[in-house]
Design a protein around this motif. Structure first.
Motif, mmCIF file in Angstrom:
data_model
loop_
_atom_site.group_PDB
_atom_site.id
_atom_site.type_symbol
_atom_site.label_atom_id
_atom_site.label_comp_id
_atom_site.label_asym_id
_atom_site.label_seq_id
_atom_site.Cartn_x
_atom_site.Cartn_y
_atom_site.Cartn_z
ATOM 1 N N PHE A 12 2.176 4.260 -7.820
ATOM 2 C CA PHE A 12 2.818 2.943 -7.885
ATOM 3 C C PHE A 12 1.809 1.844 -7.541
ATOM 4 O O PHE A 12 1.943 1.166 -6.516
ATOM 5 N N PRO A 13 0.791 1.639 -8.376
ATOM 6 C CA PRO A 13 -0.256 0.658 -8.036
ATOM 7 C C PRO A 13 0.279 -0.762 -7.882
ATOM 8 O O PRO A 13 -0.251 -1.540 -7.095
ATOM 9 N N GLN A 14 1.341 -1.074 -8.567
ATOM 10 C CA GLN A 14 1.925 -2.409 -8.483
ATOM 11 C C GLN A 14 2.624 -2.643 -7.146
ATOM 12 O O GLN A 14 2.947 -3.780 -6.807
ATOM 13 N N CYS A 15 2.811 -1.583 -6.381
ATOM 14 C CA CYS A 15 3.519 -1.679 -5.099
ATOM 15 C C CYS A 15 2.599 -1.435 -3.908
ATOM 16 O O CYS A 15 3.074 -1.166 -2.800
ATOM 17 N N ARG A 16 1.302 -1.540 -4.104
ATOM 18 C CA ARG A 16 0.333 -1.235 -3.045
ATOM 19 C C ARG A 16 0.656 -1.967 -1.743
ATOM 20 O O ARG A 16 0.740 -1.358 -0.681
ATOM 21 N N GLU A 17 0.836 -3.262 -1.809
ATOM 22 C CA GLU A 17 1.092 -4.043 -0.591
ATOM 23 C C GLU A 17 2.421 -3.660 0.050
ATOM 24 O O GLU A 17 2.513 -3.538 1.277
ATOM 25 N N GLN A 18 3.437 -3.458 -0.774
ATOM 26 C CA GLN A 18 4.752 -3.102 -0.256
ATOM 27 C C GLN A 18 4.713 -1.712 0.402
ATOM 28 O O GLN A 18 5.339 -1.499 1.443
ATOM 29 N N ILE A 19 3.969 -0.772 -0.177
ATOM 30 C CA ILE A 19 3.828 0.562 0.411
ATOM 31 C C ILE A 19 3.207 0.452 1.799
ATOM 32 O O ILE A 19 3.717 1.023 2.770
ATOM 33 N N ASN A 20 2.112 -0.286 1.898
ATOM 34 C CA ASN A 20 1.446 -0.449 3.198
ATOM 35 C C ASN A 20 2.356 -1.134 4.209
ATOM 36 O O ASN A 20 2.403 -0.752 5.383
ATOM 37 N N LYS A 21 3.078 -2.141 3.772
ATOM 38 C CA LYS A 21 3.984 -2.860 4.664
ATOM 39 C C LYS A 21 5.096 -1.940 5.164
ATOM 40 O O LYS A 21 5.379 -1.889 6.370
ATOM 41 N N LEU A 22 5.715 -1.195 4.249
ATOM 42 C CA LEU A 22 6.813 -0.311 4.646
ATOM 43 C C LEU A 22 6.340 0.830 5.543
ATOM 44 O O LEU A 22 7.073 1.267 6.435
ATOM 45 N N LYS A 23 5.121 1.298 5.331
ATOM 46 C CA LYS A 23 4.586 2.357 6.197
ATOM 47 C C LYS A 23 4.512 1.883 7.650
ATOM 48 O O LYS A 23 4.695 2.667 8.574
ATOM 49 N N HIS A 24 4.247 0.592 7.845
ATOM 50 C CA HIS A 24 4.116 0.040 9.197
ATOM 51 C C HIS A 24 5.435 -0.464 9.768
ATOM 52 O O HIS A 24 5.605 -0.502 10.985
ATOM 53 N N THR A 28 11.463 5.398 8.599
ATOM 54 C CA THR A 28 11.950 6.361 7.612
ATOM 55 C C THR A 28 10.993 6.441 6.429
ATOM 56 O O THR A 28 10.631 7.530 5.979
ATOM 57 N N PHE A 29 10.575 5.276 5.935
ATOM 58 C CA PHE A 29 9.624 5.244 4.829
ATOM 59 C C PHE A 29 8.306 5.892 5.246
ATOM 60 O O PHE A 29 7.727 6.678 4.484
ATOM 61 N N ALA A 30 7.851 5.578 6.441
ATOM 62 C CA ALA A 30 6.588 6.134 6.927
ATOM 63 C C ALA A 30 6.651 7.658 6.994
ATOM 64 O O ALA A 30 5.695 8.344 6.616
ATOM 65 N N LYS A 31 7.764 8.190 7.465
ATOM 66 C CA LYS A 31 7.928 9.636 7.555
ATOM 67 C C LYS A 31 7.931 10.262 6.163
ATOM 68 O O LYS A 31 7.296 11.292 5.933
ATOM 69 N N MET A 32 8.633 9.644 5.233
ATOM 70 C CA MET A 32 8.683 10.157 3.865
ATOM 71 C C MET A 32 7.303 10.085 3.208
ATOM 72 O O MET A 32 6.894 11.022 2.519
ATOM 73 N N ALA A 33 6.599 8.994 3.421
ATOM 74 C CA ALA A 33 5.261 8.836 2.849
ATOM 75 C C ALA A 33 4.303 9.868 3.426
ATOM 76 O O ALA A 33 3.475 10.439 2.701
#
Length: 78
Positions: A12-24, A28-33
């Motif tokens: 999901f290259p278009q979601c790079r910033e959102q992925i990093n933000k949700l990981k922090h 729940t997202f961090a655990k799934m990632a």
């Protein structure tokens, strides 16, 4: 066998910033990632090192990774 990248940012290259933000910001997202990354790393290791495993085990890992990818995508577009 060539290794295709399956990291979340590659998927999901278009979601790079959102992925990093949700990981922090979203545990729940961090655990799934983290689980997704672990499964991807494990599958890569089996493939690249030609480690013997049953087809059932390999397919089970791939199915779990796909399921996580779908759940993660749903969180990204939510």
């Amino acid at each position: 066998m060539l290794r295709h990248k399956h990291s979340l940012v590659d998927e999901f290259p278009q979601c790079r910033e959102q992925i990093n933000k949700l990981k922090h910001e979203n545990p729940t997202f961090a655990k799934m990632a983290a689980e997704y990354h672990m499964l991807d790393h494990q599958l890569c290791g089996l493939t690249m090192r030609d480690i013997p495993t049953s087809d059932e085990n390999y397919l089970s890992l791939k199915k779990r990774r796909v399921k996580l990818k779908d759940q993660i995508y749903a969180m990204l577009v939510h």
